[in-house]
Design an enzyme around this catalytic site. Structure first.
Site, PDB file in Angstrom:
ATOM      1  N   SER A 209      54.168  18.226  -9.561  1.00  0.00           N
ATOM      2  CA  SER A 209      54.155  19.690  -9.573  1.00  0.00           C
ATOM      3  C   SER A 209      55.235  20.213  -8.624  1.00  0.00           C
ATOM      4  O   SER A 209      56.416  19.900  -8.809  1.00  0.00           O
ATOM      5  CB  SER A 209      52.764  20.217  -9.211  1.00  0.00           C
ATOM      6  OG  SER A 209      52.645  21.581  -9.518  1.00  0.00           O
ATOM      7  N   ASP A 441      49.278  19.376 -19.996  1.00  0.00           N
ATOM      8  CA  ASP A 441      49.419  20.064 -18.713  1.00  0.00           C
ATOM      9  C   ASP A 441      49.272  21.566 -18.928  1.00  0.00           C
ATOM     10  O   ASP A 441      49.972  22.167 -19.737  1.00  0.00           O
ATOM     11  CB  ASP A 441      50.784  19.737 -18.101  1.00  0.00           C
ATOM     12  CG  ASP A 441      50.877  20.126 -16.631  1.00  0.00           C
ATOM     13  OD1 ASP A 441      50.467  21.248 -16.283  1.00  0.00           O
ATOM     14  OD2 ASP A 441      51.375  19.315 -15.840  1.00  0.00           O
ATOM     15  N   HIS A 479      47.270  18.578 -15.813  1.00  0.00           N
ATOM     16  CA  HIS A 479      47.965  18.756 -14.540  1.00  0.00           C
ATOM     17  C   HIS A 479      47.231  18.097 -13.382  1.00  0.00           C
ATOM     18  O   HIS A 479      47.836  17.387 -12.583  1.00  0.00           O
ATOM     19  CB  HIS A 479      48.148  20.248 -14.251  1.00  0.00           C
ATOM     20  CG  HIS A 479      49.134  20.541 -13.174  1.00  0.00           C
ATOM     21  ND1 HIS A 479      50.489  20.525 -13.385  1.00  0.00           N
ATOM     22  CD2 HIS A 479      48.965  20.840 -11.855  1.00  0.00           C
ATOM     23  CE1 HIS A 479      51.131  20.806 -12.258  1.00  0.00           C
ATOM     24  NE2 HIS A 479      50.224  21.005 -11.315  1.00  0.00           N
TER      25      HIS A 479
END
Length: 549
Positions: A209, A441, A479
């Site tokens: 991320s 995600d 994610h």
């Protein structure tokens, strides 16, 4: 030059490239402790000063503020935990807080961890790399010296990753945008050299991320600093993603546009039902996300108005289609970015982690804590990065027509969009890159990572990229990589280390589903643009699949 529809951008603030092991600061060079120097005990590190010339960007140096021996356990050997403060040039800026794990049994290698969201807390140096293997031993447990920082600010908020208040200080903002990476690395390697009597033979970076953006930043800006980089679900075009979050907030705040959790679940289940079997097996995982064809209009309510949780109104369908499409802005950004690709239907409404997707409450001013992570991220960006007014209403700023804030947004894009696709200096220094992204995600679109990988191939060349980089899309991984359709686990660090030290690139890697429902099933990890197709046999074994295009 235009690459894949995007202007090619060069990082204007890249540092001069210097020989590995040396540190450059305004023409002054200082070396870390030389190999063979007398090692220091853990307690003896307390009070150690890191001289400013040992850090390759301006600081007032650093100081070890604490060092304690941590006894070993069955899962993790004994190590020395070090706390280090790197002092800012601006007295009003916060320190960079660095934590270092120094194993008693050192393998002469080091791993730096990236952060997440707006950072604001130091990652666990005893933790694992993104998409790491379950039960395979963390880097610290395997003998790597590990280190990480808060990127130059500490937050006392319940969720530090959603606190952008630090950005009202220029040096703290530059640290978060990337400068803290260099400062952290150089200061930590100095302390590692003090502890063991010499620097590590190898150094790696791993992050997801924001940490994935940071991984690409070190490869782009300081190509000799790390021998290998793991970049997972990278928010590399961070300012562009912020603008998309602002657009998402505008779309979902429209009357009747928001999907409640039951309606989000309905959308998710229908997408899976429509495309799950396209790979030859119905197992809850869509392997060929790019080939999934789904029209949300099949969920339209009779009369086109909201009639409950078993259908979607026209306003909701328009919202879903808008967020699943490319968003562009009609003005120029300094970074050269022109848009953000949107999210697949599958990820935008993934109910396994609603907080990271749409959330359970529509965006509003003030922004509800139960709204999605992305729109809350936008709220912080508007208040602290753009307007620097904590009372500014986020929904009042339209990312398509930012008015007086346009130049400020453009300047932020130059800081935050880490978008140079030319990694030839990194490759020339012997660097190796593993790039990974889950296709479910819900916070950073895997389409964006595909776009970066495509740019890299066009600038550097397909064959040249294959000599130093691998890009894997992971079907079903989301994610947070928890409660996902496929919670991916792979020893990426081991694969990277082997590639760097032996010159052997990953060959036929296998990824394991670490979720409780997955029961350890495996799949081939296919290099983009390939995806795993079921060919027959045990559906829980990677050997029953082959990578196809």
């Amino acid at each position: 030059m235009v690459v894949d529809g995007f202007p090619e951008v060069r990082m204007r603030h890249a540092l001069p490239r210097v020989a590995a092991g040396l540190f450059l600061l305004l023409g002054t060079v200082a070396a870390p402790p030389a190999q063979g120097a007398a090692p220091a005990g853990c307690a003896g590190l307390r009070g150690t000063a890191v001289p400013a010339p040992a850090i390759g960007l301006p600081t007032r140096g650093g100081e070890v503020t604490g060092a304690v021996d941590v006894p070993g356990t069955a899962a993790l050997g004994a190590y020395c935990r070090v706390e280090l403060a790197v002092r800012p040039v601006d007295p009003a800026a916060p320190d960079i807080t660095v934590r270092i794990g120094l194993p008693a049994e050192w393998n002469r290698k080091a791993v730096m961890f990236g952060g997440g969201g707006y950072d604001g807390a130091v990652p666990d140096v005893a933790g694992n790399v993104p998409f790491g293997p379950a039960g395979g031993g963390t880097p610290l447990a395997r003998g790597y010296a590990t280190f990480a920082s808060d990127s130059g600010h500490r937050s006392a908020a319940a969720d530090p990753s959603l606190d952008g208040s630090f950005a009202r200080n220029d040096e703290a903002l530059r640290n978060f945008a990337g400068d803290a990476l260099k400062k952290t690395r150089d200061a930590a390697l100095y302390v590692i050299g003090k502890r063991y009597g010499g620097p590590p033979a190898r150094a790696y970076f791993a992050g997801g991320s924001t940490g994935g953006r940071e991984a690409l930043a070190v490869a782009q800006r300081w190509p000799r600093d790390f021998d290998g980089v793991i970049s997972a679900y990278p928010a590399w075009n961070a300012a562009s993603l912020d603008l998309f979050f602002g657009y998402e907030a505008q779309v979902l705040a429209r009357p009747g546009a928001f999907l409640n959790r039951a309606e989000q679940r309905l959308l998710y289940d229908r997408v899976v039902a429509a495309c799950d079997g396209d790979d030859g097996l119905r197992d809850g995982v869509i392997s060929d996300e790019a080939g999934c064809r789904f029209d949300p209009r099949v969920l339209r309510c009779r009369g086109r108005a909201d009639r409950g949780d078993d259908c979607l109104s026209d306003r909701q369908i328009r919202a879903v289609r808008a967020l699943s499409s490319r968003f562009t802005w009609p003005y120029r950004l300094a970074s050269g970015e022109t848009g953000y690709p949107g999210f697949p239907f599958l990820s935008g409404a993934d109910m396994t982690t609603p907080r990271l997707g749409m959330g359970s409450t529509a965006p509003a001013d003030p922004m509800p804590e139960t709204s999605g992570y992305g729109v809350r991220f936008w709220d912080q960006w508007v208040k602290h990065f753009v307007t620097r007014d904590p009372e500014h209403a986020a929904l009042s700023l339209d990312p398509r027509r930012p008015g007086p804030w346009r130049e400020r947004i453009s300047a932020l894009s130059a800081l935050q969009d880490v978008n140079d696709p030319d990694l030839r200096p990194f490759a020339a220094a012997g660097g190796r890159l593993l790039l990974l992204h889950g296709t479910a995600d819900e916070l950073v679109s895997h389409r964006s990572t595909v776009a970066y990988a495509e740019r890299m191939r066009k600038v550097v060349g397909h064959r040249a990229v294959d000599r130093f980089a691998r890009f894997y899309l992971v079907p079903g991984a989301n994610h947070a990589n928890v409660e996902a359709a496929f919670a991916a686990g792979w020893d990426s660090l081991g694969a990277l280390d082997t590639w760097v030290e032996r010159g052997t690139a990953p060959a036929h890697p296998v990824v394991t589903d670490n979720s409780p429902a997955g029961h350890g099933r495996t799949r081939p990890l296919c290099a983009y643009p390939a995806w795993p197709r079921y060919t027959g046999g045990d559906p829980d074994r990677a050997g029953s699949f082959r990578c196809v295009r």
